[in-house]
Design an enzyme around this catalytic site. Structure first.
Site, PDB file in Angstrom:
ATOM      1  N   GLU A   1     -14.921 -13.305   9.836  1.00 53.44           N
ATOM      2  CA  GLU A   1     -14.874 -12.663   8.516  1.00 53.44           C
ATOM      3  C   GLU A   1     -14.743 -13.695   7.400  1.00 53.44           C
ATOM      4  O   GLU A   1     -13.637 -14.106   7.045  1.00 53.44           O
ATOM      5  CB  GLU A   1     -13.717 -11.652   8.433  1.00 53.44           C
ATOM      6  CG  GLU A   1     -13.663 -10.950   7.071  1.00 53.44           C
ATOM      7  CD  GLU A   1     -12.544  -9.935   6.925  1.00 53.44           C
ATOM      8  OE1 GLU A   1     -11.659  -9.882   7.793  1.00 53.44           O
ATOM      9  OE2 GLU A   1     -12.559  -9.202   5.923  1.00 53.44           O
TER      10      GLU A   1
ATOM     11  N   ARG B   1      -9.511  -0.248   3.360  1.00 51.92           N
ATOM     12  CA  ARG B   1      -9.232   0.682   2.254  1.00 51.92           C
ATOM     13  C   ARG B   1     -10.227   1.828   2.170  1.00 51.92           C
ATOM     14  O   ARG B   1      -9.850   2.972   1.909  1.00 51.92           O
ATOM     15  CB  ARG B   1      -9.204  -0.085   0.924  1.00 51.92           C
ATOM     16  CG  ARG B   1      -7.942  -0.887   0.742  1.00 51.92           C
ATOM     17  CD  ARG B   1      -8.084  -1.961  -0.303  1.00 51.92           C
ATOM     18  NE  ARG B   1      -8.921  -3.061   0.140  1.00 51.92           N
ATOM     19  CZ  ARG B   1      -9.246  -4.115  -0.618  1.00 51.92           C
ATOM     20  NH1 ARG B   1      -8.800  -4.180  -1.865  1.00 51.92           N
ATOM     21  NH2 ARG B   1      -9.984  -5.085  -0.135  1.00 51.92           N
TER      22      ARG B   1
ATOM     23  N   LYS C   1     -18.405 -10.250   9.901  1.00 46.88           N
ATOM     24  CA  LYS C   1     -17.852  -9.273   8.945  1.00 46.88           C
ATOM     25  C   LYS C   1     -17.936  -9.857   7.535  1.00 46.88           C
ATOM     26  O   LYS C   1     -17.005 -10.546   7.078  1.00 46.88           O
ATOM     27  CB  LYS C   1     -16.400  -8.937   9.331  1.00 46.88           C
ATOM     28  CG  LYS C   1     -15.674  -8.029   8.350  1.00 46.88           C
ATOM     29  CD  LYS C   1     -14.446  -7.403   8.975  1.00 46.88           C
ATOM     30  CE  LYS C   1     -13.624  -6.667   7.924  1.00 46.88           C
ATOM     31  NZ  LYS C   1     -12.608  -5.793   8.468  1.00 46.88           N
TER      32      LYS C   1
ATOM     33  N   ARG D   1       0.837  -1.212   0.000  1.00 51.15           N
ATOM     34  CA  ARG D   1       0.000   0.000   0.000  1.00 51.15           C
ATOM     35  C   ARG D   1       0.868   1.256   0.000  1.00 51.15           C
ATOM     36  O   ARG D   1       0.602   2.211  -0.727  1.00 51.15           O
ATOM     37  CB  ARG D   1      -0.923   0.021   1.231  1.00 51.15           C
ATOM     38  CG  ARG D   1      -1.875  -1.155   1.333  1.00 51.15           C
ATOM     39  CD  ARG D   1      -3.311  -0.819   0.913  1.00 51.15           C
ATOM     40  NE  ARG D   1      -4.006  -2.040   0.517  1.00 51.15           N
ATOM     41  CZ  ARG D   1      -4.767  -2.791   1.333  1.00 51.15           C
ATOM     42  NH1 ARG D   1      -4.980  -2.412   2.577  1.00 51.15           N
ATOM     43  NH2 ARG D   1      -5.346  -3.894   0.885  1.00 51.15           N
TER      44      ARG D   1
ATOM     45  N   SER E   1     -14.929  -3.514   3.087  1.00 51.00           N
ATOM     46  CA  SER E   1     -15.170  -2.727   1.863  1.00 51.00           C
ATOM     47  C   SER E   1     -14.746  -3.499   0.610  1.00 51.00           C
ATOM     48  O   SER E   1     -15.324  -3.286  -0.457  1.00 51.00           O
ATOM     49  CB  SER E   1     -14.526  -1.344   1.936  1.00 51.00           C
ATOM     50  OG  SER E   1     -13.130  -1.398   2.095  1.00 51.00           O
ATOM     51  N   GLY E   2     -13.748  -4.338   0.697  1.00 52.13           N
ATOM     52  CA  GLY E   2     -13.449  -5.331  -0.328  1.00 52.13           C
ATOM     53  C   GLY E   2     -13.081  -4.823  -1.719  1.00 52.13           C
ATOM     54  O   GLY E   2     -13.232  -5.565  -2.684  1.00 52.13           O
ATOM     55  N   GLY E   3     -12.633  -3.561  -1.825  1.00 47.94           N
ATOM     56  CA  GLY E   3     -12.275  -3.036  -3.145  1.00 47.94           C
ATOM     57  C   GLY E   3     -13.280  -2.054  -3.705  1.00 47.94           C
ATOM     58  O   GLY E   3     -13.093  -1.523  -4.810  1.00 47.94           O
TER      59      GLY E   3
END
Ligand code: 13P
Length: 335
Positions: free
Chosen positions: A174, A289, A216, A31, A258-260
């Site tokens: 999750e 993210r 999650k 990142r 949020s996964g992208g």
């Protein structure tokens, strides 16, 4: 056990959600490099501390998920977990050791980290953690996820959850069905429902108290390379349909990854879910993210301007918090 329920509610009630700052060193390095900065323990701490000491923490963030490196760090001689607690949030810790190739289904992953987990959990509790996270990942394609991937990841998530509760910490469960691929939202709904149901079968076998967990999941979305375009209303309807039929009522809170999704999409979709939410579940965010992206980009170029970085993070945290109450609007987003 009601103590675990209290922790779950404290983290997720009143428009509060979770800041997922538990990127492993390898992921955080990627990142940082993607925004043109090199990665070191000091740099990772400096950026993360700027978020943990932001003004929006008290109102918007109920819990922060940390990585092993961060929970052991200090900033100006203060423990990171104390800085987070002083800002009104509970410190949490990622305890899985990553997703590895699944034997006999090598395109898929199994999350590891059960060996020695009881001892590690005891140490994390002493370091201030009050909740934990374990992520299982699943891919969608014609033949996947396999039954093997569904069963083994659910089993690991459930054994982890039982151990986390035994240590006095709330497990975040999750199961992430990845957005990668050209599958439809209908496929995502079907697979996510199967994956979640399997997790609850295993949680039941392992006698996990469902009032003391946070689920999650991913939202129900078309694959990132599919051409399908859905309105936020339809995304919310499909996500609620999936969760209402696969999550037992005792679960207090659902905190989405949020996964992208972009920052704005993640807020907008959560908002639509909350506007329609007719279930018992609190629906909030546990974003990595979608809370940090813009702040990280700014920080990379302006590392001494902590106020500027915090201003950007505060806006995102506020947008997510409004969305967790169904009060987000495009106008407020643009302000
Ligand atoms: P994203 O919100 O970036 O998907 O990260 C959440 C998370 O904790 C993944 O495990």
């Amino acid at each position: 056990m009601s103590e675990l329920n209290n922790i779950a509610l404290k983290i997720t009630s009143n428009g509060k959600g979770i800041l997922a700052a538990d990127e492993s060193t390898a992921t955080m390095t990627k990142r940082l490099e993607s925004v043109g900065t090199d990665s070191s323990p000091e740099k990772r701490l400096k950026f993360r501390h700027s978020l943990f000491s932001s003004g929006s923490m008290k109102k918007c963030i109920g819990g922060v998920i940390l990585y092993d490196e961060t929970i052991r760090q200090e900033y100006n001689s203060r423990k990171i977990s104390e800085i987070i607690s002083a800002n009104g949030a509970l410190p949490g810790i990622k305890v899985d050791t990553g997703a590895k190739t699944l034997a006999n289904s090598s395109d898929e992953k199994i999350t590891e980290g059960l060996d020695g987990l009881r001892e590690r959990l005891k140490e994390y509790y002493k370091l201030g953690a009050r909740f934990t996270k374990w992520r299982g990942v699943y891919i969608i394609s014609k033949e996947y996820p396999s039954d093997l991937a569904k069963t083994s990841n659910a089993h690991a998530l459930a054994r982890y959850s039982a151990l986390a509760q035994e240590s006095g910490m709330v497990p975040i469960v999750e199961p992430e069905v990845l957005m990668d691929g050209d599958h439809s939202a209908e496929d995502c709904l079907k697979i996510t429902s199967e994956v979640i149901k399997k997790c609850f079968d295993e949680l039941d076998h392992n006698k996990v108290d469902l009032k003391g967990i946070i689920l999650k999941p991913n939202m129900i979305l078309p694959g990132s390379s599919s051409n399908q375009k859905l309105s936020t209303q339809v995304i919310a309807e499909m996500t609620l349909e999936c969760l209402k039929k696969s999550v037992p009522n005792e679960v207090p809170s659902i905190a989405f990854l949020s996964g992208g999704q972009s920052e704005e999409e993640a807020a907008k979709n959560l908002n639509s879910i909350n506007k329609l939410n007719d279930s018992n579940f609190l629906m909030t965010f546990s974003y990595g993210r979608a809370l940090q992206q813009s702040a990280l980009k700014y920080w990379a170029k302006n590392q001494e301007d902590i106020n500027g970085t915090q201003k950007i993070f505060n806006h995102r945290a506020n947008m997510c918090s409004l969305a967790a109450k169904g009060n987000w609007t495009e106008d407020i987003e643009k302000k």
